[in-house]
Design an enzyme around this catalytic site. Structure first.
Site, PDB file in Angstrom:
ATOM      1  N   GLU A 173      85.082 -92.373   7.141  1.00 46.81           N
ATOM      2  CA  GLU A 173      84.950 -93.352   8.229  1.00 46.81           C
ATOM      3  C   GLU A 173      85.469 -92.760   9.548  1.00 46.81           C
ATOM      4  O   GLU A 173      84.845 -92.931  10.589  1.00 46.81           O
ATOM      5  CB  GLU A 173      85.689 -94.655   7.901  1.00 46.81           C
TER       6      GLU A 173
ATOM      7  N   HIS B  39      77.586 -90.678   9.305  1.00 46.94           N
ATOM      8  CA  HIS B  39      77.704 -90.521   7.850  1.00 46.94           C
ATOM      9  C   HIS B  39      76.650 -89.548   7.331  1.00 46.94           C
ATOM     10  O   HIS B  39      76.900 -88.763   6.431  1.00 46.94           O
ATOM     11  CB  HIS B  39      77.538 -91.878   7.144  1.00 46.94           C
TER      12      HIS B  39
ATOM     13  N   ASP C 269      83.304 -92.106  12.894  1.00 49.65           N
ATOM     14  CA  ASP C 269      83.748 -92.625  14.189  1.00 49.65           C
ATOM     15  C   ASP C 269      83.807 -91.503  15.229  1.00 49.65           C
ATOM     16  O   ASP C 269      83.423 -91.691  16.381  1.00 49.65           O
ATOM     17  CB  ASP C 269      85.130 -93.287  14.058  1.00 49.65           C
TER      18      ASP C 269
ATOM     19  N   HIS D 283      77.675 -94.457  14.586  1.00 51.34           N
ATOM     20  CA  HIS D 283      78.645 -94.318  13.488  1.00 51.34           C
ATOM     21  C   HIS D 283      77.906 -94.110  12.152  1.00 51.34           C
ATOM     22  O   HIS D 283      78.250 -93.216  11.378  1.00 51.34           O
ATOM     23  CB  HIS D 283      79.552 -95.550  13.421  1.00 51.34           C
ATOM     24  N   GLU D 284      76.886 -94.938  11.940  1.00 47.60           N
ATOM     25  CA  GLU D 284      76.117 -94.804  10.685  1.00 47.60           C
ATOM     26  C   GLU D 284      75.430 -93.436  10.605  1.00 47.60           C
ATOM     27  O   GLU D 284      75.391 -92.819   9.537  1.00 47.60           O
ATOM     28  CB  GLU D 284      75.076 -95.928  10.571  1.00 47.60           C
TER      29      GLU D 284
HETATM   30 ZN   LIG Z   1      81.103 -96.158   8.055  1.00 50.42          ZN
END
Ligand SMILES: [Zn+2]
Length: 417
Positions: free
Chosen positions: A357, A283, A361, A279-280
């Site tokens: 976000e 970004h 995801d 997930h990170e």
């Molecule tokens: Zn996040």
């Protein structure tokens, strides 16, 4: 426009922003209390009633205290400005007959020290009463004050010389001062982002390279699959301050680090850690960091252009309680007054953040198993006592992350797609 228009306009925004935040918080408290008796159906087999009620009580307690803090800071802002507090401080320091730049630096340091002292009871109460009561606090008073001294020293060593430089550019009176300030501020921010992981963060925490072979292997496979290079995965001793867990990326360019709180590492399975990391990574891969930097640069350019125009309008100072205009007072007023107006843009920023976000995801779902991210999120929500039932309006105004039920429903939908 006259000074009186500015004064009325400011009072209007001050009251409107207070009422709006007060009302949203009351809504949130009521909504959470109304849903306290039962775990939402989608989570009934995952989260215990006890954990659900703890999250409700924790959020309500923090919200109620937040209203007290908001009331205090609103009154304080009125005292600094309309009440003549800033002018009084300026007069005190002007009596020493320093150069305008040194006077400006001293006024800003004085303002920060006074604000810091006034804020301390709130910060102490939050840490040693609220966090303590819900079992999250690990800080001792000694550590609390050590942290404070370290932060002050970092500010004095890095922040104050830069502030002096900015005031020097402003005092120079070139018509393009705001462009020079913008360029140096941007360069300074980038340098800080680059320096932060290896030079500033270690002043406050210990970072140890991740050694655990199986997990390390999983992570380097994931990084390779996603074509990402960093100079290391580190574990941070977050548990020395709080039992809240987290994971983040830090740094910039060739000085990027992946940081896991030790608390997170202890509560998640390896597959779940991999999913959180994915997930990170999302970004980064979806350019959220670059977009954030670009929008920050644009907004500060706009802000400084506005300040460059405002700086010569003496009626504005007067309307905000400053009788002796100066370039540093312009900067201070701008910093203090802008949030009262920009708070109304909050829903927009929250919306953009929640969009990012969802994208991160989706990236995690494409590169790992979404089910692992779902179980990780449930654990994190439970352990951090994040409420599952925020008021929708409150949430859309403030939340940078979608509420758990929305986020998990989205993950399930991309997983089956
Ligand atoms: Zn996040």
């Amino acid at each position: 426009m006259t000074a009186l228009d500015i004064q009325y306009g400011f009072i209007f925004f001050l009251i409107a922003s207070y009422i709006l935040q007060f009302w949203l918080t009351q809504r949130n408290v009521r909504h959470i209390a109304a849903h306290r008796a039962e775990v939402p159906a989608a989570f009934s087999d995952k989260i215990s009633l006890e954990a659900h009620q703890k999250a409700a009580d924790y959020t309500i307690t923090r919200n109620k205290f937040g209203v007290i803090e908001l009331s205090f800071s609103t009154i304080l802002l009125a005292i600094w400005t309309l009440g003549g507090g800033l002018q009084y401080l300026d007069d005190l320091i002007r009596a020493y007959n320093l150069s305008p730049i040194y006077t400006g630096v001293a006024v800003i340091i004085g303002l920060s020290i006074i604000s810091g002292i006034l804020d301390m009871p709130f910060s102490l109460y939050k840490t040693f009463v609220i966090e303590e009561k819900f079992g999250f606090n690990r800080l001792t008073l000694k550590m609390y004050f050590t942290d404070m001294i370290k932060q002050t020293l970092v500010m004095l060593i890095i922040g104050v010389p830069f502030l002096g430089f900015v005031l020097w550019l402003m005092d120079d009176a070139s018509p393009y001062w705001w462009l020079y300030v913008w360029g140096s501020w941007f360069g300074f921010s980038m340098l800080m982002m680059w320096l932060y992981p290896s030079f500033i963060a270690p002043i406050f925490n210990k970072f140890t390279p991740l050694e655990e072979a199986e997990l390390k292997n999983k992570i380097s496979n994931l990084l390779e699959r996603c074509g990402f290079t960093s100079n290391g995965v580190f574990i941070m001793d977050g548990s020395k301050r709080s039992s809240h867990g987290n994971a983040y990326f830090t740094g910039f360019g060739n000085n990027k680090r992946i940081v896991f709180f030790d608390t997170l590492l202890n509560s998640l399975q390896h597959d779940e850690i991999e999913a959180v990391l994915a997930h990170e990574l999302g970004h980064f891969k979806r350019n959220h960091i670059k977009k954030r930097i670009a929008s920050m640069a644009l907004m500060s350019l706009g802000g400084l252009a506005l300040l460059a125009w405002l700086i010569d309008q003496t009626f504005i100072y007067e309307g905000l309680g400053v009788t002796q205009p100066s370039f540093y007072m312009a900067l201070i007023l701008f910093m203090l007054v802008t949030p009262v107006i920009s708070i109304f843009l909050n829903p927009l920023f929250s919306l953009l953040s929640r969009k990012h976000e969802f994208e991160a995801d989706e990236f995690a779902a494409q590169n790992t198993d979404a089910n692992h991210l779902i179980t990780a999120l449930v654990k994190l929500y439970e352990e951090n006592s994040n409420t599952l039932t925020p008021d929708p309006l409150y949430s859309s105004f403030y939340d940078s992350h979608p509420p758990a039920p929305v986020r998990i429903a989205h993950l399930k939908s991309v997983n089956t797609a």
